[in-house]
Design a protein around this motif. Structure first.
Motif, PDB file in Angstrom:
ATOM      1  N   CYS A  66       0.846  -1.188   0.000  1.00 21.04           N
ATOM      2  CA  CYS A  66       0.000   0.000   0.000  1.00 21.04           C
ATOM      3  C   CYS A  66       0.884   1.241   0.000  1.00 21.04           C
ATOM      4  O   CYS A  66       1.719   1.406   0.893  1.00 21.04           O
ATOM      5  CB  CYS A  66      -0.920  -0.009   1.228  1.00 21.04           C
ATOM      6  SG  CYS A  66      -1.954   1.461   1.365  1.00 21.04           S
ATOM      7  N   GLU A  67       0.713   2.098  -0.971  1.00 24.54           N
ATOM      8  CA  GLU A  67       1.522   3.306  -1.063  1.00 24.54           C
ATOM      9  C   GLU A  67       1.122   4.330  -0.013  1.00 24.54           C
ATOM     10  O   GLU A  67       1.924   5.189   0.346  1.00 24.54           O
ATOM     11  CB  GLU A  67       1.417   3.898  -2.468  1.00 24.54           C
ATOM     12  CG  GLU A  67       2.026   3.003  -3.524  1.00 24.54           C
ATOM     13  CD  GLU A  67       1.885   3.559  -4.926  1.00 24.54           C
ATOM     14  OE1 GLU A  67       1.494   4.735  -5.086  1.00 24.54           O
ATOM     15  OE2 GLU A  67       2.185   2.809  -5.873  1.00 24.54           O
ATOM     16  N   ASP A  68      -0.117   4.251   0.495  1.00 22.02           N
ATOM     17  CA  ASP A  68      -0.567   5.203   1.505  1.00 22.02           C
ATOM     18  C   ASP A  68       0.044   4.926   2.868  1.00 22.02           C
ATOM     19  O   ASP A  68       0.434   5.840   3.583  1.00 22.02           O
ATOM     20  CB  ASP A  68      -2.096   5.200   1.628  1.00 22.02           C
ATOM     21  CG  ASP A  68      -2.772   5.748   0.390  1.00 22.02           C
ATOM     22  OD1 ASP A  68      -2.151   6.572  -0.321  1.00 22.02           O
ATOM     23  OD2 ASP A  68      -3.928   5.357   0.127  1.00 22.02           O
ATOM     24  N   CYS A  69       0.094   3.656   3.256  1.00 22.88           N
ATOM     25  CA  CYS A  69       0.573   3.320   4.607  1.00 22.88           C
ATOM     26  C   CYS A  69       1.889   2.545   4.592  1.00 22.88           C
ATOM     27  O   CYS A  69       2.429   2.240   5.650  1.00 22.88           O
ATOM     28  CB  CYS A  69      -0.495   2.560   5.385  1.00 22.88           C
ATOM     29  SG  CYS A  69      -0.903   0.939   4.722  1.00 22.88           S
ATOM     30  N   ASP A  70       2.404   2.209   3.418  1.00 22.00           N
ATOM     31  CA  ASP A  70       3.674   1.496   3.263  1.00 22.00           C
ATOM     32  C   ASP A  70       3.665   0.148   3.993  1.00 22.00           C
ATOM     33  O   ASP A  70       4.661  -0.255   4.586  1.00 22.00           O
ATOM     34  CB  ASP A  70       4.840   2.366   3.741  1.00 22.00           C
ATOM     35  CG  ASP A  70       6.162   1.942   3.127  1.00 22.00           C
ATOM     36  OD1 ASP A  70       6.162   1.492   1.960  1.00 22.00           O
ATOM     37  OD2 ASP A  70       7.200   2.052   3.810  1.00 22.00           O
ATOM     38  N   VAL A  71       2.508  -0.529   3.941  1.00 22.05           N
ATOM     39  CA  VAL A  71       2.336  -1.832   4.576  1.00 22.05           C
ATOM     40  C   VAL A  71       1.749  -2.790   3.536  1.00 22.05           C
ATOM     41  O   VAL A  71       0.947  -2.380   2.698  1.00 22.05           O
ATOM     42  CB  VAL A  71       1.381  -1.728   5.793  1.00 22.05           C
ATOM     43  CG1 VAL A  71       1.017  -3.082   6.344  1.00 22.05           C
ATOM     44  CG2 VAL A  71       2.000  -0.859   6.873  1.00 22.05           C
ATOM     45  N   MET A  72       2.156  -4.051   3.609  1.00 27.26           N
ATOM     46  CA  MET A  72       1.591  -5.046   2.700  1.00 27.26           C
ATOM     47  C   MET A  72       0.138  -5.325   3.083  1.00 27.26           C
ATOM     48  O   MET A  72      -0.184  -5.426   4.265  1.00 27.26           O
ATOM     49  CB  MET A  72       2.381  -6.355   2.757  1.00 27.26           C
ATOM     50  CG  MET A  72       3.768  -6.284   2.153  1.00 27.26           C
ATOM     51  SD  MET A  72       3.783  -5.884   0.393  1.00 27.26           S
ATOM     52  CE  MET A  72       3.295  -7.447  -0.297  1.00 27.26           C
ATOM     53  N   HIS A  73      -0.709  -5.436   2.071  1.00 23.79           N
ATOM     54  CA  HIS A  73      -2.114  -5.799   2.262  1.00 23.79           C
ATOM     55  C   HIS A  73      -2.349  -7.122   1.543  1.00 23.79           C
ATOM     56  O   HIS A  73      -1.807  -7.345   0.460  1.00 23.79           O
ATOM     57  CB  HIS A  73      -3.044  -4.720   1.700  1.00 23.79           C
ATOM     58  CG  HIS A  73      -3.005  -3.452   2.471  1.00 23.79           C
ATOM     59  ND1 HIS A  73      -3.882  -3.194   3.489  1.00 23.79           N
ATOM     60  CD2 HIS A  73      -2.189  -2.375   2.387  1.00 23.79           C
ATOM     61  CE1 HIS A  73      -3.619  -1.995   3.991  1.00 23.79           C
ATOM     62  NE2 HIS A  73      -2.582  -1.480   3.343  1.00 23.79           N
ATOM     63  N   TYR A  74      -3.161  -7.968   2.143  1.00 22.90           N
ATOM     64  CA  TYR A  74      -3.408  -9.316   1.635  1.00 22.90           C
ATOM     65  C   TYR A  74      -4.890  -9.456   1.313  1.00 22.90           C
ATOM     66  O   TYR A  74      -5.739  -9.175   2.160  1.00 22.90           O
ATOM     67  CB  TYR A  74      -2.976 -10.355   2.670  1.00 22.90           C
ATOM     68  CG  TYR A  74      -1.517 -10.208   3.013  1.00 22.90           C
ATOM     69  CD1 TYR A  74      -0.552 -10.872   2.275  1.00 22.90           C
ATOM     70  CD2 TYR A  74      -1.105  -9.368   4.041  1.00 22.90           C
ATOM     71  CE1 TYR A  74       0.797 -10.710   2.556  1.00 22.90           C
ATOM     72  CE2 TYR A  74       0.241  -9.203   4.329  1.00 22.90           C
ATOM     73  CZ  TYR A  74       1.188  -9.871   3.588  1.00 22.90           C
ATOM     74  OH  TYR A  74       2.524  -9.712   3.859  1.00 22.90           O
ATOM     75  N   TYR A  75      -5.205  -9.857   0.084  1.00 21.11           N
ATOM     76  CA  TYR A  75      -6.584  -9.969  -0.382  1.00 21.11           C
ATOM     77  C   TYR A  75      -6.854 -11.378  -0.888  1.00 21.11           C
ATOM     78  O   TYR A  75      -6.176 -11.848  -1.798  1.00 21.11           O
ATOM     79  CB  TYR A  75      -6.846  -8.978  -1.525  1.00 21.11           C
ATOM     80  CG  TYR A  75      -6.701  -7.541  -1.112  1.00 21.11           C
ATOM     81  CD1 TYR A  75      -7.760  -6.857  -0.525  1.00 21.11           C
ATOM     82  CD2 TYR A  75      -5.507  -6.862  -1.300  1.00 21.11           C
ATOM     83  CE1 TYR A  75      -7.631  -5.534  -0.149  1.00 21.11           C
ATOM     84  CE2 TYR A  75      -5.360  -5.535  -0.921  1.00 21.11           C
ATOM     85  CZ  TYR A  75      -6.422  -4.878  -0.351  1.00 21.11           C
ATOM     86  OH  TYR A  75      -6.296  -3.568   0.036  1.00 21.11           O
ATOM     87  N   ASP A  76      -7.854 -12.017  -0.312  1.00 20.71           N
ATOM     88  CA  ASP A  76      -8.291 -13.324  -0.810  1.00 20.71           C
ATOM     89  C   ASP A  76      -8.895 -13.153  -2.196  1.00 20.71           C
ATOM     90  O   ASP A  76      -9.376 -12.072  -2.555  1.00 20.71           O
ATOM     91  CB  ASP A  76      -9.334 -13.932   0.129  1.00 20.71           C
ATOM     92  CG  ASP A  76      -8.739 -14.341   1.468  1.00 20.71           C
ATOM     93  OD1 ASP A  76      -7.504 -14.319   1.624  1.00 20.71           O
ATOM     94  OD2 ASP A  76      -9.528 -14.687   2.360  1.00 20.71           O
ATOM     95  N   TRP A  77      -8.911 -14.235  -2.960  1.00 18.26           N
ATOM     96  CA  TRP A  77      -9.479 -14.190  -4.312  1.00 18.26           C
ATOM     97  C   TRP A  77     -10.929 -13.720  -4.271  1.00 18.26           C
ATOM     98  O   TRP A  77     -11.356 -12.919  -5.116  1.00 18.26           O
ATOM     99  CB  TRP A  77      -9.386 -15.557  -4.991  1.00 18.26           C
ATOM    100  CG  TRP A  77      -7.983 -16.066  -5.128  1.00 18.26           C
ATOM    101  CD1 TRP A  77      -7.468 -17.202  -4.579  1.00 18.26           C
ATOM    102  CD2 TRP A  77      -6.901 -15.467  -5.863  1.00 18.26           C
ATOM    103  NE1 TRP A  77      -6.139 -17.335  -4.916  1.00 18.26           N
ATOM    104  CE2 TRP A  77      -5.759 -16.284  -5.712  1.00 18.26           C
ATOM    105  CE3 TRP A  77      -6.788 -14.311  -6.624  1.00 18.26           C
ATOM    106  CZ2 TRP A  77      -4.539 -15.980  -6.289  1.00 18.26           C
ATOM    107  CZ3 TRP A  77      -5.563 -14.014  -7.205  1.00 18.26           C
ATOM    108  CH2 TRP A  77      -4.457 -14.835  -7.038  1.00 18.26           C
ATOM    109  N   GLU A  78     -11.706 -14.179  -3.297  1.00 16.62           N
ATOM    110  CA  GLU A  78     -13.119 -13.798  -3.213  1.00 16.62           C
ATOM    111  C   GLU A  78     -13.285 -12.300  -2.969  1.00 16.62           C
ATOM    112  O   GLU A  78     -14.193 -11.682  -3.515  1.00 16.62           O
ATOM    113  CB  GLU A  78     -13.828 -14.586  -2.113  1.00 16.62           C
ATOM    114  CG  GLU A  78     -14.041 -16.036  -2.465  1.00 16.62           C
ATOM    115  CD  GLU A  78     -14.809 -16.787  -1.387  1.00 16.62           C
ATOM    116  OE1 GLU A  78     -15.370 -16.151  -0.480  1.00 16.62           O
ATOM    117  OE2 GLU A  78     -14.837 -18.025  -1.464  1.00 16.62           O
TER     118      GLU A  78
END
Length: 123
Positions: A66-78
């Motif tokens: 995430c460019e806003d918070c500089d943290v990795m975000h994880y998204y399930d396929w659904e």
């Protein structure tokens, strides 16, 4: 897909002093241009193919920095599919909570998922 049943009860439900009652209403979703709609349909097809091919191999979804918070975000396929489907129907993406302590090894960058499909199909 509706994730409301998976969400915890709102702690301010039925509270006349709900802090959210002071917020301005959400802006309506901006309609997609024909080009954006076509690109979203294409990406949605890829997400569904990734879910079919990669989920049985233990890949739960994609990760993004995430460019806003500089943290990795994880998204399930659904969740990815639900967000894209919402955009296609002119709705805002549904609110979702990130998984607590996600299994980060089970998520791959979007480009990795695309490369896997391309390599598998010899594209």
């Amino acid at each position: 897909m509706n994730y409301d049943s998976m969400m915890p009860r709102d702690p301010f439900a039925d509270d006349p002093n709900d802090p959210a009652s002071f917020l301005e209403p959400e802006e309506p979703a901006v309609p997609l241009t024909p080009e954006e709609r076509e690109a979203t349909l294409h990406d949605l097809a890829i997400v569904r193919e990734c879910q079919e091919i990669l989920l049985p191999r233990g890949i739960l979804g994609v990760c993004f920095l995430c460019e806003d918070c500089d943290v990795m975000h994880y998204y399930d396929w659904e969740i990815m599919a639900a967000n894209m489907q919402a955009s296609l129907t002119g709705e805002l993406a549904p609110v979702h909570e990130p998984g607590a302590d996600p299994a980060i090894d089970a998520y791959v960058p979007w480009d990795y998922a695309l490369g896997y499909l391309d390599g598998r199909e010899g594209r």
